[in-house]
Scaffold this active site. Structure first.
Site, PDB file in Angstrom:
ATOM      1  N   LYS A 166       0.751  -1.183   0.074  1.00  0.00           N
ATOM      2  CA  LYS A 166      -0.033  -0.119  -0.073  1.00  0.00           C
ATOM      3  C   LYS A 166       0.785   1.265  -0.078  1.00  0.00           C
ATOM      4  CE  LYS A 166      -4.688  -0.806   1.799  1.00  0.00           C
ATOM      5  NZ  LYS A 166      -5.642  -0.219   2.690  1.00  0.00           N
ATOM      6  N   LYS A 168      -5.522 -10.517  -6.433  1.00  0.00           N
ATOM      7  CA  LYS A 168      -6.623 -10.803  -5.405  1.00  0.00           C
ATOM      8  C   LYS A 168      -7.752  -9.726  -5.988  1.00  0.00           C
ATOM      9  CE  LYS A 168      -6.621  -8.381  -1.568  1.00  0.00           C
ATOM     10  NZ  LYS A 168      -6.417  -7.825  -0.022  1.00  0.00           N
ATOM     11  N   LYS A 193     -11.743  -4.294  -3.957  1.00  0.00           N
ATOM     12  CA  LYS A 193     -12.552  -3.044  -3.956  1.00  0.00           C
ATOM     13  C   LYS A 193     -11.672  -1.759  -4.395  1.00  0.00           C
ATOM     14  CE  LYS A 193     -12.608  -3.080   1.008  1.00  0.00           C
ATOM     15  NZ  LYS A 193     -13.552  -3.350   2.019  1.00  0.00           N
TER      16      LYS A 193
HETATM   17  P1  TYM Z   1     -10.726  -5.664   4.310  1.00  0.00           P
HETATM   18  O1  TYM Z   1     -11.661  -4.562   4.547  1.00  0.00           O
HETATM   19  O2  TYM Z   1      -9.662  -5.698   3.363  1.00  0.00           O
HETATM   20  O3  TYM Z   1     -11.426  -7.102   4.002  1.00  0.00           O
HETATM   21  C1  TYM Z   1     -12.564  -7.579   4.705  1.00  0.00           C
HETATM   22  C2  TYM Z   1     -12.378  -9.154   4.938  1.00  0.00           C
HETATM   23  O4  TYM Z   1     -12.601  -9.582   3.688  1.00  0.00           O
HETATM   24  C3  TYM Z   1     -11.467 -10.496   3.367  1.00  0.00           C
HETATM   25  N1  TYM Z   1     -11.197 -10.370   1.921  1.00  0.00           N
HETATM   26  C4  TYM Z   1     -11.159 -11.432   0.999  1.00  0.00           C
HETATM   27  N2  TYM Z   1     -11.194 -12.758   1.305  1.00  0.00           N
HETATM   28  C5  TYM Z   1     -11.286 -13.480   0.305  1.00  0.00           C
HETATM   29  N3  TYM Z   1     -10.916 -13.126  -1.141  1.00  0.00           N
HETATM   30  C6  TYM Z   1     -10.735 -11.758  -1.342  1.00  0.00           C
HETATM   31  N4  TYM Z   1     -10.141 -11.331  -2.410  1.00  0.00           N
HETATM   32  C7  TYM Z   1     -10.770 -10.925  -0.254  1.00  0.00           C
HETATM   33  N5  TYM Z   1     -10.687  -9.727  -0.106  1.00  0.00           N
HETATM   34  C8  TYM Z   1     -10.913  -9.270   1.155  1.00  0.00           C
HETATM   35  C9  TYM Z   1     -10.495 -10.001   4.124  1.00  0.00           C
HETATM   36  O5  TYM Z   1      -9.527 -11.065   4.276  1.00  0.00           O
HETATM   37  C10 TYM Z   1     -11.217  -9.717   5.529  1.00  0.00           C
HETATM   38  O6  TYM Z   1     -11.463 -10.676   6.011  1.00  0.00           O
HETATM   39  N6  TYM Z   1      -7.597  -5.304   8.062  1.00  0.00           N
HETATM   40  C11 TYM Z   1      -8.757  -5.704   7.814  1.00  0.00           C
HETATM   41  C12 TYM Z   1      -9.915  -5.163   8.371  1.00  0.00           C
HETATM   42  C13 TYM Z   1      -9.897  -5.422  10.038  1.00  0.00           C
HETATM   43  C14 TYM Z   1      -9.844  -6.469  10.831  1.00  0.00           C
HETATM   44  C15 TYM Z   1      -9.678  -6.095  12.193  1.00  0.00           C
HETATM   45  C16 TYM Z   1     -10.243  -7.734  10.572  1.00  0.00           C
HETATM   46  C17 TYM Z   1      -9.434  -4.469  10.981  1.00  0.00           C
HETATM   47  N7  TYM Z   1      -9.520  -4.944  12.243  1.00  0.00           N
HETATM   48  C18 TYM Z   1      -9.981  -7.204  13.150  1.00  0.00           C
HETATM   49  C19 TYM Z   1     -10.082  -8.770  11.502  1.00  0.00           C
HETATM   50  C20 TYM Z   1     -10.115  -8.432  12.706  1.00  0.00           C
HETATM   51  C21 TYM Z   1      -9.079  -5.515   6.293  1.00  0.00           C
HETATM   52  O7  TYM Z   1      -8.425  -4.549   5.743  1.00  0.00           O
HETATM   53  O8  TYM Z   1     -10.123  -6.352   5.783  1.00  0.00           O
END
Ligand code: TYM
Length: 333
Positions: free
Chosen positions: A113, A196, A199
């Site tokens: 990032k 991957k 969004k």
């Molecule tokens: P984020 O917002 O990027 O994504 C949310 C969840 O979706 C999953 N995900 C995917 N799974 C499979 N294939 C994909 N292409 C894909 N894109 C996204 C992510 O693995 C995630 O589970 N850091 C985290 C948010 C967060 C969080 C937390 C998660 C903040 N605090 C505490 C767990 C516990 C994030 O950016 O997810």
């Protein structure tokens, strides 16, 4: 009872990756009834990169609508927006002082990032995983369902808990278990099976958005990249075929079946045919969700009420835990 926590950033719309990698598991763990479940919109994480304020507000509510439409029940789970539960940020500060610069510098998400311009990235983006550790540990959560891309952040969460316990000579924070399961822990771009689904991808056709209508979903799957060979009879035959593998994984996850089971049925079919089957299945599963999301978004006062109530319930857990942390660390109370 074991406690489950997970979060999603309101930094854009929900994708099929979020849905299959995360939300469907949130719903399953909620409905299993064996865990206390807490799910969070992480708005404080979203602003580690620039967010237009009105868009952030909209995306946070729409994400909440996505949770509800997918089957998260605010009576069974605690549903919250991160900034409404201030103990996340308060514990996040403590963890900024526990985690090491070197740990953060090794995070692949930080490297991806911040890219070439680490000097110009926000300090929050660098410290992101310490706040994530706080999200989880401020509840003493034991299980965290996520997609594969969050694995490294969850290892860091374990490191933070271990170092805190060690430095202060306490056995206070649990060592959390990541829950990374199923056929779709890593949903890939429909245009490039080695990237991957995200969004933030500038090409909309690379992903399915939960707000896409039936026509858009069908069109994106029909145009998805594949190879000219027919479907193999087992998962081993998808080796070296990332685009084909991705579509089969998505199908299996949507159908709630194993990849081998799907392939046993579809063996020998061409992708032209399979993509149509996939599009039909996806429309069947996803269009009720997008319909319900737009219904919920017509009057957002219901969403705001659910989030206020969620924050109250969350703070019954987080306030006493933060009190104990301050006490352990030596803050005068
Ligand atoms: P984020 O917002 O990027 O994504 C949310 C969840 O979706 C999953 N995900 C995917 N799974 C499979 N294939 C994909 N292409 C894909 N894109 C996204 C992510 O693995 C995630 O589970 N850091 C985290 C948010 C967060 C969080 C937390 C998660 C903040 N605090 C505490 C767990 C516990 C994030 O950016 O997810």
């Amino acid at each position: 009872t074991p406690r489950v926590f997970s979060g999603i950033q309101p930094s854009g719309g929900l994708t099929l990756g979020n849905y299959l990698g995360a939300i469907t598991k949130f719903v399953d763990m909620q409905n299993a009834g064996t865990h206390e479940t807490i799910y969070c919109m992480v708005d404080l994480h979203a602003i580690t990169v620039w967010q237009d304020p009105a868009t952030l507000r909209h995306n946070t509510r729409e994400l909440c609508a996505g949770f509800l439409a997918s089957g998260i029940d605010p009576e069974k789970s605690i549903l919250i927006n991160q900034s409404q539960v201030p103990e996340h940020a308060q514990l996040g500060w403590i963890f900024n002082c526990v985690a090491r610069m070197g740990w953060m510098g090794r995070m692949t998400q930080w490297k991806d990032k911040s890219g070439e311009n680490a000097e110009g990235a926000s300090l929050g983006l660098f410290a992101y995983p310490a706040l994530m550790a706080a999200d989880i540990l401020v509840y003493h959560a034991t299980h965290v369902p996520v997609g594969d891309d969050q694995k490294q952040h969850l290892e860091l969460t374990r490191d933070v808990a271990t170092k805190f316990n060690h430095d202060y000579g306490v056995d206070f924070f649990p060592i959390t278990e990541p829950v990374i399961e199923g056929a779709a822990t890593r949903v890939m771009s429909l245009r490039d099976g080695t990237k991957k689904m995200s969004k933030s991808d500038p090409v909309d056709a690379s992903r399915i958005n939960l707000t896409d209508d039936a026509d858009a979903i069908a069109k994106k799957f029909r145009k998805a990249k594949t190879d000219p060979d027919p479907l193999p009879g087992s998962a081993a035959g998808l080796e070296g075929r990332p685009d084909a593998r991705n579509l089969v994984n998505i199908y299996a996850a949507l159908a709630g079946r194993s990849v081998d089971d799907v392939l046993a049925e579809q063996e020998g079919k061409m992708f032209g045919y399979f993509k149509q089957e996939l599009a039909d299945l996806a429309v069947e599963k996803l269009s009720p969700i997008s319909g319900e999301m737009s219904r919920l978004m017509q009057d957002t006062s219901e969403i705001d009420r659910i989030l206020s109530r969620g924050a109250e319930r969350a703070r019954e857990i987080t306030v006493p835990i933060l009190e104990r942390v301050y006490d352990i660390v030596g803050m005068v109370r």
